[in-house]
Scaffold this active site. Sequence first.
Site, PDB file in Angstrom:
ATOM      1  N   SER A 137       0.917  -1.196   0.025  1.00 11.81           N
ATOM      2  CA  SER A 137       0.166   0.053   0.090  1.00 11.81           C
ATOM      3  C   SER A 137       0.787   1.230  -0.058  1.00 11.81           C
ATOM      4  O   SER A 137       2.006   1.330   0.498  1.00 11.81           O
ATOM      5  CB  SER A 137      -0.803   0.047   1.378  1.00 11.81           C
ATOM      6  N   TYR A 150      -1.467  -0.702  11.009  1.00 14.11           N
ATOM      7  CA  TYR A 150      -1.876  -0.976   9.673  1.00 14.11           C
ATOM      8  C   TYR A 150      -0.890  -0.406   8.649  1.00 14.11           C
ATOM      9  O   TYR A 150      -0.038  -1.160   8.103  1.00 14.11           O
ATOM     10  CB  TYR A 150      -3.255  -0.519   9.212  1.00 14.11           C
TER      11      TYR A 150
HETATM   12  P1  NAP Z   1     -11.603  -5.797   1.429  1.00 14.99           P
HETATM   13  O1  NAP Z   1     -12.789  -5.802   0.227  1.00 14.99           O
HETATM   14  O2  NAP Z   1     -12.103  -5.837   2.880  1.00 14.99           O
HETATM   15  O3  NAP Z   1     -10.852  -7.157   1.039  1.00 14.99           O
HETATM   16  C1  NAP Z   1     -10.110  -7.908   1.835  1.00 14.99           C
HETATM   17  C2  NAP Z   1     -10.052  -9.433   1.717  1.00 14.99           C
HETATM   18  O4  NAP Z   1      -9.097 -10.226   2.540  1.00 14.99           O
HETATM   19  C3  NAP Z   1     -11.159 -10.122   1.935  1.00 14.99           C
HETATM   20  O5  NAP Z   1     -11.626 -11.068   0.815  1.00 14.99           O
HETATM   21  C4  NAP Z   1     -11.127 -10.754   3.387  1.00 14.99           C
HETATM   22  O6  NAP Z   1     -12.064 -12.021   3.596  1.00 14.99           O
HETATM   23  C5  NAP Z   1      -9.699 -11.049   3.246  1.00 14.99           C
HETATM   24  N1  NAP Z   1      -9.210 -11.175   4.605  1.00 14.99           N
HETATM   25  C6  NAP Z   1      -8.806 -10.378   5.327  1.00 14.99           C
HETATM   26  N2  NAP Z   1      -8.090 -11.050   6.667  1.00 14.99           N
HETATM   27  C7  NAP Z   1      -8.355 -12.381   6.118  1.00 14.99           C
HETATM   28  C8  NAP Z   1      -7.769 -13.397   6.923  1.00 14.99           C
HETATM   29  N3  NAP Z   1      -7.375 -13.326   8.392  1.00 14.99           N
HETATM   30  N4  NAP Z   1      -7.956 -14.488   6.535  1.00 14.99           N
HETATM   31  C9  NAP Z   1      -8.300 -14.747   5.131  1.00 14.99           C
HETATM   32  N5  NAP Z   1      -8.771 -13.791   4.417  1.00 14.99           N
HETATM   33  C10 NAP Z   1      -8.661 -12.689   4.950  1.00 14.99           C
HETATM   34  O7  NAP Z   1     -10.402  -4.933   1.174  1.00 14.99           O
HETATM   35  P2  NAP Z   1      -9.361  -4.607  -0.049  1.00 14.99           P
HETATM   36  O8  NAP Z   1      -9.386  -3.214  -0.035  1.00 14.99           O
HETATM   37  O9  NAP Z   1      -9.894  -5.155  -1.278  1.00 14.99           O
HETATM   38  O10 NAP Z   1      -8.094  -5.215   0.511  1.00 14.99           O
HETATM   39  C11 NAP Z   1      -7.282  -5.981  -0.335  1.00 14.99           C
HETATM   40  C12 NAP Z   1      -5.907  -5.604   0.049  1.00 14.99           C
HETATM   41  O11 NAP Z   1      -5.636  -4.281  -0.329  1.00 14.99           O
HETATM   42  C13 NAP Z   1      -5.579  -5.761   1.679  1.00 14.99           C
HETATM   43  O12 NAP Z   1      -4.212  -6.146   1.875  1.00 14.99           O
HETATM   44  C14 NAP Z   1      -5.477  -4.198   1.986  1.00 14.99           C
HETATM   45  O13 NAP Z   1      -4.217  -3.842   2.951  1.00 14.99           O
HETATM   46  C15 NAP Z   1      -4.791  -3.645   0.423  1.00 14.99           C
HETATM   47  N6  NAP Z   1      -5.052  -2.133   0.329  1.00 14.99           N
HETATM   48  C16 NAP Z   1      -6.653  -1.705   0.549  1.00 14.99           C
HETATM   49  C17 NAP Z   1      -6.476  -0.185   0.114  1.00 14.99           C
HETATM   50  C18 NAP Z   1      -7.896   0.230   0.404  1.00 14.99           C
HETATM   51  O14 NAP Z   1      -7.797   1.729   0.210  1.00 14.99           O
HETATM   52  N7  NAP Z   1      -8.998  -0.478   0.202  1.00 14.99           N
HETATM   53  C19 NAP Z   1      -5.772   0.635  -0.081  1.00 14.99           C
HETATM   54  C20 NAP Z   1      -4.355  -0.238  -0.127  1.00 14.99           C
HETATM   55  C21 NAP Z   1      -3.976  -1.301   0.244  1.00 14.99           C
HETATM   56  P3  NAP Z   1     -13.004 -12.033   4.695  1.00 14.99           P
HETATM   57  O15 NAP Z   1     -13.937 -10.692   4.127  1.00 14.99           O
HETATM   58  O16 NAP Z   1     -13.868 -13.083   4.429  1.00 14.99           O
HETATM   59  O17 NAP Z   1     -12.307 -11.568   5.974  1.00 14.99           O
END
Ligand code: NAP
Length: 260
Positions: A137, A150
């Site tokens: 990120s 985080y």
């Molecule tokens: P999201 O829609 O909440 O997706 C997160 C995914 O990770 C979900 O499928 C969730 O599954 C899974 N997950 C989380 N904890 C887990 C665990 N302990 N075991 C198994 N699965 C787990 O959010 P997202 O934004 O797409 O996040 C994806 C990645 O992008 C993350 O690494 C996040 O840090 C990164 N990111 C996000 C942003 C942003 O602004 N959204 C920005 C930079 C980076 P469940 O729902 O079943 O728990």
Amino acid sequence: MPTKTLALVTGASSGIGYHLARLCAEDGHDLLVAADDADIHDAAESFRREGQRVDAVEVDLSTTEGVDELLSELEGRPVGLLFANAGRGLGRAFLDQPFREIRHVMDTNMLGTIYLLHRVVGQMREARQGRVLITGSVAGFTPGAYQAVYNASKAFLDNFSFALRHEVKEHDISVTCLMPGATETEFFDTAHLQDTKIGQSKKADPAEVARAGYDAMMRGDGDIVTGWMNKLQSAIANITPAQWLAAGHAKGAAPGSGKA
Ligand code: NAP
């Protein structure tokens, strides 16, 4: 573009991971997908519409046992594309966060991800091929007041990704770090950031973020910061004193900084 292979995508039930898995299915790759709740099975059903083999595992990837359970589903099949994407956010002041949640973020974003990489990239080394995308990120460039653990976990992953890339390039494995900025996913709800400026800001489309990451991985790039504003902010972060960055981050992430 590799020919049909097996893609393993963690965190594929929603957001960026869902779209990464969809791109794999559209490109004809078989899939092993995982997330922590039952929604992963609905996501898998939608990926199957592309006609590929899709296996789904509902598992907590914050533990080495959870990662072992996921990898047991491979039944010896080699992974060609690994998307280490699962991650959790956590807002609020450090001292107001329950330690249980702090630990879950650290164990999911760092321990579980590193163990997954150790096992799968180890197999790729034997096969002398493979592509890896790690979802870091732009948060990793900034000390994240009110999201301290985080941001630190993402600094760890961003940094680790470049080191691993260097170590495995001689084995014909490429490692790419996807560094998105704020993206419209479930992340801000689960991280308790709905009442903050950043939680309420306009965000990037997860499908576009996934496409940029996927293309960068296929090109074998070292990293991709998505969006021109994020590129600019990460360049500025490199030359800004850390205490100013922390103060700036607090303005957007402090509880109640958004509209009531
Ligand atoms: P999201 O829609 O909440 O997706 C997160 C995914 O990770 C979900 O499928 C969730 O599954 C899974 N997950 C989380 N904890 C887990 C665990 N302990 N075991 C198994 N699965 C787990 O959010 P997202 O934004 O797409 O996040 C994806 C990645 O992008 C993350 O690494 C996040 O840090 C990164 N990111 C996000 C942003 C942003 O602004 N959204 C920005 C930079 C980076 P469940 O729902 O079943 O728990």
